[in-house]
Design a protein around this motif. Structure first.
Motif, PDB file in Angstrom:
ATOM      1  N   LEU A  73     121.933  42.474  -0.042  1.00  0.00           N
ATOM      2  CA  LEU A  73     121.857  43.641   0.823  1.00  0.00           C
ATOM      3  C   LEU A  73     123.146  44.447   0.720  1.00  0.00           C
ATOM      4  O   LEU A  73     124.226  43.898   0.442  1.00  0.00           O
ATOM      5  CB  LEU A  73     121.637  43.228   2.275  1.00  0.00           C
ATOM      6  CG  LEU A  73     120.322  42.508   2.590  1.00  0.00           C
ATOM      7  CD1 LEU A  73     120.319  42.043   4.046  1.00  0.00           C
ATOM      8  CD2 LEU A  73     119.124  43.403   2.315  1.00  0.00           C
ATOM      9  N   TRP A  86     122.428  48.151   7.048  1.00  0.00           N
ATOM     10  CA  TRP A  86     122.264  47.157   5.982  1.00  0.00           C
ATOM     11  C   TRP A  86     120.910  47.408   5.329  1.00  0.00           C
ATOM     12  O   TRP A  86     119.892  47.507   6.015  1.00  0.00           O
ATOM     13  CB  TRP A  86     122.350  45.745   6.533  1.00  0.00           C
ATOM     14  CG  TRP A  86     123.753  45.331   6.827  1.00  0.00           C
ATOM     15  CD1 TRP A  86     124.383  45.354   8.037  1.00  0.00           C
ATOM     16  CD2 TRP A  86     124.716  44.858   5.874  1.00  0.00           C
ATOM     17  NE1 TRP A  86     125.684  44.925   7.903  1.00  0.00           N
ATOM     18  CE2 TRP A  86     125.922  44.617   6.586  1.00  0.00           C
ATOM     19  CE3 TRP A  86     124.686  44.634   4.494  1.00  0.00           C
ATOM     20  CZ2 TRP A  86     127.072  44.146   5.961  1.00  0.00           C
ATOM     21  CZ3 TRP A  86     125.834  44.155   3.877  1.00  0.00           C
ATOM     22  CH2 TRP A  86     127.004  43.907   4.599  1.00  0.00           C
ATOM     23  N   ALA A 168     116.517  37.802   5.943  1.00  0.00           N
ATOM     24  CA  ALA A 168     116.489  39.262   5.847  1.00  0.00           C
ATOM     25  C   ALA A 168     115.179  39.813   6.389  1.00  0.00           C
ATOM     26  O   ALA A 168     115.159  40.818   7.110  1.00  0.00           O
ATOM     27  CB  ALA A 168     116.688  39.695   4.400  1.00  0.00           C
ATOM     28  N   THR A 182     113.730  49.411   2.979  1.00  0.00           N
ATOM     29  CA  THR A 182     114.055  47.996   3.062  1.00  0.00           C
ATOM     30  C   THR A 182     112.934  47.219   3.736  1.00  0.00           C
ATOM     31  O   THR A 182     112.516  46.153   3.256  1.00  0.00           O
ATOM     32  CB  THR A 182     115.378  47.813   3.819  1.00  0.00           C
ATOM     33  OG1 THR A 182     116.422  48.479   3.097  1.00  0.00           O
ATOM     34  CG2 THR A 182     115.725  46.345   3.982  1.00  0.00           C
TER      35      THR A 182
END
Length: 208
Positions: A73, A86, A168, A182
């Motif tokens: 990331l 992030w 994540a 993301t």
């Protein structure tokens, strides 16, 4: 290549009349976007003022997964919302460039990595009510250090984190990784792992 259904479901067909564009007036232009103003004709037949943001690049996003199931990331300050974000490595590829070349460049510049295997896994439209921006996402496997090393853009101060894929994904689902590219790419990676579209050992490492 991204997996596609064997047949297009009937419910996906368009319904009704499309929008009819009007004469455009350029309200703003930069090296990245053009903002236009026009009077368009809506599907109902009524005129409607419309501001449209046209992008000069295709968005590219990379899901870089190490053999142990960890992902890389990128952390950086974002100007529009004034927040720290992030994200997976991502950026833009000129419309006349192969998006895969853009994805390889962004991975190397932002993380200092290159990949032995590349696979297109997702295509999306971003905020399609006011922009024409589109994204192509790639899975990157067989990661190693790029000869060029880390070389971020002159406006970027980037931090890196290597975290377990599931950690994540859980952070994204908790709203802690709100960047839409993301979120979409992590969910796609999870779907591939669950559906057997990835090597078994890698899928187990990601889901474990």
């Amino acid at each position: 290549m991204a997996q596609k259904p064997s047949a297009r479901p009937a419910w996906l067909r368009p319904h009704g009349d499309p929008w009819t564009p009007g004469a455009e007036r350029v309200a703003f232009e930069s090296g990245w976007i053009t903002v236009t103003d026009q009077i368009a004709i809506a599907p109902t037949g009524r005129p409607a003022p419309y501001g449209l943001v046209r992008f000069k690049n295709l968005a590219v996003a990379v899901l870089p997964i190490h053999d142990d199931g960890t992902v890389v990331l990128v952390g950086q300050h974002r100007f529009p919302l004034g927040n720290y974000s992030w994200e997976l490595p991502e950026g833009g590829a000129p419309l006349d460039e192969d998006p895969l070349d853009g994805a390889k460049r962004e991975l190397a510049e932002e993380t200092g990595l290159m990949a032995a295997q590349w696979r297109e896994i997702l295509r999306t439209q971003l905020s399609n009510s006011v922009t024409d921006e589109r994204m192509v996402g790639y899975l990157a496997l067989g990661l190693s250090e790029a000869p060029s090393g880390h070389a971020a853009d002159e406006t970027e101060v980037i931090a890196l984190a290597r975290v377990p894929f599931r950690e994540a994904l859980d952070a994204a689902m908790a709203g802690q990784l709100p960047d839409m590219l993301t979120v979409a790419m992590l969910l796609r990676g999870y779907h591939m792992a669950v559906e057997g579209a990835l090597p078994g050992a890698l899928a187990r490492a990601m889901l474990g």
